[in-house]
Design a protein around this motif. Structure first.
Motif, PDB file in Angstrom:
ATOM      1  N   PRO A 202       0.829  -1.206   0.000  1.00 30.08           N
ATOM      2  CA  PRO A 202       0.000   0.000   0.000  1.00 30.08           C
ATOM      3  C   PRO A 202       0.865   1.258   0.000  1.00 30.08           C
ATOM      4  CG  PRO A 202      -0.758  -1.573   1.648  1.00 30.08           C
ATOM      5  CD  PRO A 202       0.563  -2.067   1.162  1.00 30.08           C
ATOM      6  N   TRP A 203       0.397   2.264  -0.743  1.00 30.29           N
ATOM      7  CA  TRP A 203       1.134   3.528  -0.815  1.00 30.29           C
ATOM      8  C   TRP A 203       0.371   4.616  -0.071  1.00 30.29           C
ATOM      9  CZ3 TRP A 203      -0.100   8.376  -2.790  1.00 30.29           C
ATOM     10  CH2 TRP A 203       0.961   9.296  -2.857  1.00 30.29           C
ATOM     11  N   VAL A 204       1.109   5.433   0.680  1.00 31.00           N
ATOM     12  CA  VAL A 204       0.536   6.617   1.324  1.00 31.00           C
ATOM     13  C   VAL A 204       1.445   7.803   1.027  1.00 31.00           C
ATOM     14  CG1 VAL A 204      -0.602   5.319   3.168  1.00 31.00           C
ATOM     15  CG2 VAL A 204       1.723   6.182   3.519  1.00 31.00           C
ATOM     16  N   PRO A 205       0.892   9.005   0.976  1.00 26.99           N
ATOM     17  CA  PRO A 205       1.731  10.188   0.717  1.00 26.99           C
ATOM     18  C   PRO A 205       2.689  10.462   1.868  1.00 26.99           C
ATOM     19  CG  PRO A 205      -0.525  10.832   1.240  1.00 26.99           C
ATOM     20  CD  PRO A 205      -0.535   9.344   1.096  1.00 26.99           C
ATOM     21  N   ASP A 206       3.724  11.225   1.584  1.00 31.76           N
ATOM     22  CA  ASP A 206       4.749  11.499   2.591  1.00 31.76           C
ATOM     23  C   ASP A 206       4.181  12.166   3.840  1.00 31.76           C
ATOM     24  OD1 ASP A 206       6.636  10.413   0.922  1.00 31.76           O
ATOM     25  OD2 ASP A 206       7.312  12.332   0.111  1.00 31.76           O
ATOM     26  N   TRP A 207       3.164  13.001   3.661  1.00 25.86           N
ATOM     27  CA  TRP A 207       2.658  13.732   4.821  1.00 25.86           C
ATOM     28  C   TRP A 207       1.985  12.824   5.853  1.00 25.86           C
ATOM     29  CZ3 TRP A 207      -2.510  13.124   5.409  1.00 25.86           C
ATOM     30  CH2 TRP A 207      -3.297  12.922   4.271  1.00 25.86           C
ATOM     31  N   TRP A 216      -4.263   6.414  11.598  1.00 24.48           N
ATOM     32  CA  TRP A 216      -4.605   6.231  10.196  1.00 24.48           C
ATOM     33  C   TRP A 216      -4.460   4.773   9.773  1.00 24.48           C
ATOM     34  CZ3 TRP A 216      -0.927   4.358   6.771  1.00 24.48           C
ATOM     35  CH2 TRP A 216       0.414   4.503   7.123  1.00 24.48           C
ATOM     36  N   GLY A 217      -5.138   4.437   8.695  1.00 35.31           N
ATOM     37  CA  GLY A 217      -5.055   3.103   8.121  1.00 35.31           C
ATOM     38  C   GLY A 217      -5.170   3.211   6.612  1.00 35.31           C
ATOM     39  N   HIS A 218      -4.813   2.145   5.943  1.00 35.83           N
ATOM     40  CA  HIS A 218      -4.941   2.082   4.486  1.00 35.83           C
ATOM     41  C   HIS A 218      -6.101   1.157   4.148  1.00 35.83           C
ATOM     42  CE1 HIS A 218      -3.925   1.251   0.260  1.00 35.83           C
ATOM     43  NE2 HIS A 218      -3.201   2.361   0.293  1.00 35.83           N
ATOM     44  N   SER A 219      -6.729   1.405   3.015  1.00 37.49           N
ATOM     45  CA  SER A 219      -7.866   0.575   2.625  1.00 37.49           C
ATOM     46  C   SER A 219      -7.491  -0.890   2.469  1.00 37.49           C
ATOM     47  CB  SER A 219      -8.469   1.085   1.315  1.00 37.49           C
ATOM     48  OG  SER A 219      -7.508   1.081   0.273  1.00 37.49           O
ATOM     49  N   ALA A 220      -6.206  -1.173   2.237  1.00 34.82           N
ATOM     50  CA  ALA A 220      -5.766  -2.555   2.073  1.00 34.82           C
ATOM     51  C   ALA A 220      -5.459  -3.227   3.400  1.00 34.82           C
ATOM     52  CB  ALA A 220      -4.529  -2.608   1.180  1.00 34.82           C
ATOM     53  N   VAL A 353      -7.842   8.843   9.753  1.00 33.19           N
ATOM     54  CA  VAL A 353      -7.709   9.002   8.299  1.00 33.19           C
ATOM     55  C   VAL A 353      -7.593   7.621   7.661  1.00 33.19           C
ATOM     56  CG1 VAL A 353      -6.324   9.953   6.419  1.00 33.19           C
ATOM     57  CG2 VAL A 353      -6.559  11.223   8.565  1.00 33.19           C
ATOM     58  N   ILE A 354      -8.358   7.429   6.594  1.00 34.54           N
ATOM     59  CA  ILE A 354      -8.242   6.201   5.813  1.00 34.54           C
ATOM     60  C   ILE A 354      -7.666   6.570   4.442  1.00 34.54           C
ATOM     61  CG2 ILE A 354      -9.419   4.201   4.835  1.00 34.54           C
ATOM     62  CD1 ILE A 354     -11.643   4.634   6.898  1.00 34.54           C
ATOM     63  N   PHE A 355      -6.487   6.048   4.145  1.00 36.38           N
ATOM     64  CA  PHE A 355      -5.863   6.305   2.849  1.00 36.38           C
ATOM     65  C   PHE A 355      -6.352   5.269   1.833  1.00 36.38           C
ATOM     66  CE2 PHE A 355      -2.835   8.258   5.786  1.00 36.38           C
ATOM     67  CZ  PHE A 355      -2.676   9.505   5.184  1.00 36.38           C
ATOM     68  N   CYS A 356      -6.963   5.748   0.773  1.00 31.75           N
ATOM     69  CA  CYS A 356      -7.410   4.889  -0.319  1.00 31.75           C
ATOM     70  C   CYS A 356      -6.621   5.301  -1.549  1.00 31.75           C
ATOM     71  CB  CYS A 356      -8.908   5.038  -0.528  1.00 31.75           C
ATOM     72  SG  CYS A 356      -9.837   4.694   0.987  1.00 31.75           S
ATOM     73  N   THR A 357      -5.315   5.139  -1.436  1.00 30.74           N
ATOM     74  CA  THR A 357      -4.366   5.711  -2.378  1.00 30.74           C
ATOM     75  C   THR A 357      -3.622   4.651  -3.184  1.00 30.74           C
ATOM     76  OG1 THR A 357      -2.941   5.931  -0.412  1.00 30.74           O
ATOM     77  CG2 THR A 357      -4.015   7.911  -1.214  1.00 30.74           C
ATOM     78  N   GLY A 358      -4.139   3.424  -3.182  1.00 27.47           N
ATOM     79  CA  GLY A 358      -3.609   2.397  -4.058  1.00 27.47           C
ATOM     80  C   GLY A 358      -2.307   1.785  -3.591  1.00 27.47           C
ATOM     81  N   PHE A 359      -1.618   1.174  -4.550  1.00 21.52           N
ATOM     82  CA  PHE A 359      -0.403   0.423  -4.270  1.00 21.52           C
ATOM     83  C   PHE A 359       0.731   0.936  -5.154  1.00 21.52           C
ATOM     84  CE2 PHE A 359      -4.123  -2.249  -3.699  1.00 21.52           C
ATOM     85  CZ  PHE A 359      -3.944  -2.740  -2.427  1.00 21.52           C
ATOM     86  N   ARG A 360       1.937   0.680  -4.729  1.00 21.00           N
ATOM     87  CA  ARG A 360       3.114   0.997  -5.514  1.00 21.00           C
ATOM     88  C   ARG A 360       4.071  -0.183  -5.506  1.00 21.00           C
ATOM     89  NH1 ARG A 360       3.669   6.752  -5.984  1.00 21.00           N
ATOM     90  NH2 ARG A 360       1.553   7.426  -6.527  1.00 21.00           N
TER      91      ARG A 360
END
Length: 493
Positions: A202-207, A216-220, A353-360
């Motif tokens: 999972p990818w999250v922005p630097d901030w 915070w968590g990621h959608s994955a 915050v839930i990051f739904c920012t995909g994968f890298r």
């Protein structure tokens, strides 16, 4: 008017469907008998193919290989029945794909989801079904594994994948069912069927680093929605996973959910769906590089809109708020413990915050691939896109061979690398969307299985030739005819 075929109308229930599938396989002569010569090394057996990942892609590939008489074993870290995201991190109510797609059925009608569904609930229920419920799809895949008797080893953590110069790949594993005991497996080919985040995570922005990890968590990730009751939740993103995550929070009792979407408008047309066809499934991999890049870049830029049903699942809540053109620029923890997010539209407060920012693709997140990752040739190592088509995701995609195999960045630097195969999402730029998405998964699984079978045969051709020479089962035993007396020759005048 819809009607069942006579045999399905007379036979109902899974036992009858399974009997039909067995008959279909028998009529087709499947699975083929094993023909690959057994191997061992230092007393240890060598697998024909080891598959890392027991989700849909891994199951479909293992089934395809078994039909061709090739031994395949799957290793998955999850408990049995929880492979893939369907019963864990996926949060959609239904699949996004049309129910009619045959998915991993490999061309066998009795192996389709529809056959499985109708056998239990009938044709009228199928006709009334809009899309496939997510957890029902998970049940179908469990049945798929069971009815095909696939060799899946659960709770097995792959610690390292090590290509070797002797034509084998070594897997270092930890057995979760035995307290984490470590062991090694040797295989002639290793296939990474590791899903959407197959070569990274999972990818999250630097901030995001400015926030406490508990905030915070990621959608994955498998976060507990119940902990969001009464909280203000910010969802970063506007795709399908954002809608699923927002709806999950709302249904769990979140006090308020703010969707922070970078774009000024949500995309409305799924361009990738418009390109779906048998031609795309079978022709993409032979396109020139420029066309491959152009197609995948266009899909990336256009983005995939969230499904209408998923969006309505969010918007029906009065405490759901859509903020378009609200890219988040920074974040901070306030003295009172709340979060402050600075967006293009101003600050907004949140508790989670839930990051739904995909994968890298990020090899550093996959230490199990460290033995070969630095040697893998990427597209950016040999291809320069035209002006205006720069794309970081595509540039970092592995540049694969025809059997989905990794290739060396520097020839000779990693012997055996070509025996490790990338059958997961990062293969899309080279091979198209045939390694993880429901529409083309059977095409991809059969393509790779046939290629592996061909490679195993060609590597052992001398052995197969010797076996042919030594083959001695007679067709005739010698008593099928009586020698005749040869007639005297007579001249006619």
């Amino acid at each position: 008017m819809n009607s069942r075929s006579p045999d399905l109308a007379a036979a109902t229930g899974l036992p009858a469907l399974e009997a039909r599938l067995r008959q279909d396989l028998q009529w087709l002569g499947l699975p083929a008998r094993r023909w690959v010569p057994p191997r061992s090394r230092d007393g240890a057996p060598v697998l024909d193919v080891a598959i890392v990942g027991g989700g849909m892609a891994g199951l479909a590939l293992a089934a395809s290989l078994s039909h061709l008489g090739v031994q395949a074993r799957i290793f998955d870290r999850a408990p049995a029945g929880f492979e893939g995201p369907w019963a864990t991190t996926a949060r959609m109510e239904t699949l996004r794909s049309p129910k009619e797609l045959t998915g991993p059925a490999l061309g066998l009608p009795a192996l389709t989801f529809r056959a499985w569904f109708e056998a239990q609930f009938g044709l009228a229920a199928w006709d009334a079904l809009d899309k496939i419920p997510r957890l029902q799809w998970a049940e179908y895949l469990r049945w798929y594994r069971q009815v095909l008797a696939l060799d899946v080893r659960n709770q097995q953590q792959v610690l390292a994948v090590r290509p070797r110069a002797d034509g084998l790949v070594q897997l270092d594993l930890a057995d979760g069912a035995r307290g984490g005991a470590t062991y090694q497996v040797l295989t002639r080919h290793a296939v990474l069927a590791t899903g959407r985040d197959g070569l990274g995570g999972p990818w999250v922005p630097d901030w995001a680093q400015a926030l406490p990890r508990a905030a915070w968590g990621h959608s994955a990730e498998n976060w507990d929605a119940a902990t969001l009751a009464g909280k203000r939740v910010a969802v970063v993103g506007g795709g399908a996973s954002a809608m699923d995550s927002a709806a999950t929070a709302l249904e769990a009792g979140a006090a308020r959910v703010d969707l922070l979407v970078r774009r000024a408008e949500l995309p409305r047309i799924n361009k990738g769906k418009g390109a779906g066809s048998p031609g795309m499934a079978h022709g993409f991999q032979v396109l020139p590089d420029d066309w491959k890049w152009r197609i995948r870049h266009y899909i990336n830029v256009q983005q995939v809109p969230p499904p209408q049903g998923s969006t309505l699942r969010v918007s029906r809540h009065a405490n759901a708020h859509f903020h378009l053109g609200a890219a988040v620029q920074s974040a901070a923890l306030r003295p009172d413990g709340a979060l402050r997010l600075e967006t293009a539209k101003g600050p907004i407060a949140a508790d989670f915050v839930i990051f739904c920012t995909g994968f890298r693709a990020d090899w550093s997140l996959r230490p199990e691939f460290a033995a070969f990752a630095p040697q893998v040739r990427l597209w950016q190592d040999r291809y320069q896109p035209a002006a205006g088509l720069a794309d970081g995701e595509l540039a970092e995609s592995p540049d694969l061979g025809p059997l989905f195999e990794f290739q060396e960045k520097k020839p000779g630097a990693c012997p055996g690398l070509e025996r490790v195969h990338c059958f997961c999402y990062p293969s899309a730029l080279t091979h198209g969307a045939v390694s993880g998405d429901i529409p083309q998964i059977s095409d991809g699984a059969k393509r790779l299985a046939q290629g592996l079978a061909g490679k195993l045969f060609s590597d052992d051709v001398a052995l197969h030739f010797t076996a042919m020479e030594n083959y001695a089962e007679p067709e005739l035993v010698g008593d099928e005819w009586m020698p005749a007396e040869f007639p005297a020759y007579e001249e006619r005048t």
